[in-house]
Design an enzyme around this catalytic site. Structure first.
Site, PDB file in Angstrom:
ATOM      1  N   ASP A 176       1.054  30.973 -23.848  1.00  0.00           N
ATOM      2  CA  ASP A 176       0.378  31.755 -22.826  1.00  0.00           C
ATOM      3  C   ASP A 176      -1.113  31.444 -22.807  1.00  0.00           C
ATOM      4  OD1 ASP A 176      -0.223  34.200 -21.106  1.00  0.00           O
ATOM      5  OD2 ASP A 176       1.887  34.562 -21.567  1.00  0.00           O
TER       6      ASP A 176
ATOM      7  N   SER B 191       7.144  39.240 -16.812  1.00  0.00           N
ATOM      8  CA  SER B 191       6.458  38.752 -18.009  1.00  0.00           C
ATOM      9  C   SER B 191       6.777  39.663 -19.185  1.00  0.00           C
ATOM     10  CB  SER B 191       4.943  38.742 -17.794  1.00  0.00           C
ATOM     11  OG  SER B 191       4.539  37.699 -16.968  1.00  0.00           O
TER      12      SER B 191
ATOM     13  N   HIS C 149      -3.428  38.208 -20.792  1.00  0.00           N
ATOM     14  CA  HIS C 149      -1.997  38.081 -20.559  1.00  0.00           C
ATOM     15  C   HIS C 149      -1.240  37.734 -21.835  1.00  0.00           C
ATOM     16  CE1 HIS C 149       1.845  36.481 -18.941  1.00  0.00           C
ATOM     17  NE2 HIS C 149       1.669  37.450 -18.084  1.00  0.00           N
TER      18      HIS C 149
END
Length: 395
Positions: A50, A244, A86
């Site tokens: 990520d 996600s 994220h």
């Protein structure tokens, strides 16, 4: 290569540390407190491919390995530089400890291997493919990829080769199905044989309107009102939704089950997840795959037959002529979805084709095709109507 729909996460109103546990509704739904008496994920390393992972957060302190940064080189543990948060939020959903009123992950005992594959934009698929191989070569039994997109023919072959390598090394790869709210076919890496694709359900067990669906979907997991650290401000909490987080919850669930059965292979962990998934109607379904992940059925009820350690159950079910044979990885392991069916943990997700009305056995699914919300089909990795997303350019 076409645009990558990557973060697949949307910010919601801010949460506070005081009510963090109430915000994490899925932990109670999956009987997390009882599960943690049996297993916590200890001994299992989960790689997060990520934007990097901020190891300075209280919930992740001492849990994050050095990792690798394939975006700019160096360590994958990027600390303050993970502006988007994220990757950090995926790590929190998987293995956060909840200390100081913070986010608690589904597998709070698991270790996190951060593999940074991009910041606000990918440099093509190269960093992701490198990251997968790096992760399995450095002890990751579970790989979380909360991103995806489309690939050309050459890239598709490269993806398959990379996934086959990971499978043969004994790793499980979980990937987000996407947030376009429509039926899809070729979503990479989610649709690659050997990858476990995860869609999203809400607090009532219904498939989320934004959750992409298709024959490639294998499971669904919570993806609504997921708490995490706000983009660009690690000291504040925000709520998010997206596949996600569903993929992260599925990754953490696999780590939880695996830590209780460390001698099982990836295939056995995956098989019991399939056999105990909650559903009401025929499966696999293009909306829910084999159903809602339910670790309590495995760890508390003792259900699920691990079966043949060398046969991938998903590939076998799909009739693959040459399902890769996996062997337990000899790499060292480092230790530093949930039920979503109500307090009883016995409810079932229902196939969208039978979802006109709820029944006593479970929860109805939304008619996604009739009310699709295309929120992530844009290019770029910025804020557009509250959506954080990344794009890819040719490598």
């Amino acid at each position: 290569m076409s645009a990558v729909v990557a973060t697949w996460t949307v910010a919601a109103p801010a949460a506070t540390a005081d009510d963090m546990r109430s915000r994490q509704w899925y932990l109670d739904a999956m009987k997390a407190d009882e599960l943690w008496k049996v297993a916590t994920g200890k001994g299992i390393t989960v790689a997060v491919l990520d934007t990097g992972v901020d190891s300075t957060l209280p919930e992740l302190r001492g849990k994050v390995l050095p990792g690798r940064n394939f975006d700019t080189g160096g360590l994958g543990r990027v600390d303050e530089k993970d502006r988007d948060r994220h990757g950090t939020n995926m790590a929190l959903a998987i293995a956060g400890t909840g200390v100081d009123g913070g986010v608690k992950g589904i597998a709070p005992g698991a270790g996190i291997l951060p593999v940074k594959t991009g910041d606000y934009a990918f440099n093509g698929w190269k960093t992701m493919l490198q990251g997968v191989r790096y992760a399995v070569d450095n002890g990751a039994r579970v790989i979380n990829i909360s991103s995806g997109g489309v690939a050309d023919e050459a890239e598709a072959r490269e993806w398959q080769s990379t996934v086959d390598y990971a499978v043969q090394k004994g790793a499980l790869i979980f990937a987000a199905s996407g947030n376009d709210g429509r039926e899809r076919r070729n979503v990479y890496p989610a649709s690659v044989p050997g990858v476990v694709a995860v869609g999203a359900v809400d607090t009532k067990g219904k498939v989320a309107k934004f959750s992409d669906y298709g024959s490639y979907v294998d499971f669904v997991a919570p993806g609504i009102e997921m708490p995490g650290r706000c983009p660009n401000d690690k000291n504040k909490f925000c709520g998010f939704w997206g596949t996600s987080h569903s993929a992260a919850i599925a990754s953490g669930t696999a780590a939880l089950i695996w830590s209780a059965h460390p001698d099982w292979t990836r295939n056995q962990v995956l098989r019991v997840m399939m056999e105990t998934a909650g559903h009401d109607g025929p499966v696999p379904s293009k909306y829910i795959g084999y159903g809602t992940i339910r670790p309590a059925q495995v760890l508390l009820e003792g259900k699920g037959n691990p079966g043949d350690p060398n046969v991938d159950p998903l590939l076998a079910a799909q009739g693959a002529s040459k399902a890769p044979t996996s062997k337990p990885s000899n790499a060292s392991q480092t230790s530093p979805s949930p039920e979503n069916t109500g307090a009883s943990g016995n409810g079932q997700a229902k196939d969208n084709n039978q979802a006109a009305e709820p029944d006593e056995g479970g929860f109805p699914l939304w008619a996604i095709a009739a009310s699709a919300v295309a929120v992530v089909a844009l290019i770029g990795f910025g804020v557009v109507a509250g959506v954080r997303r990344r794009a890819s350019t040719d490598a």
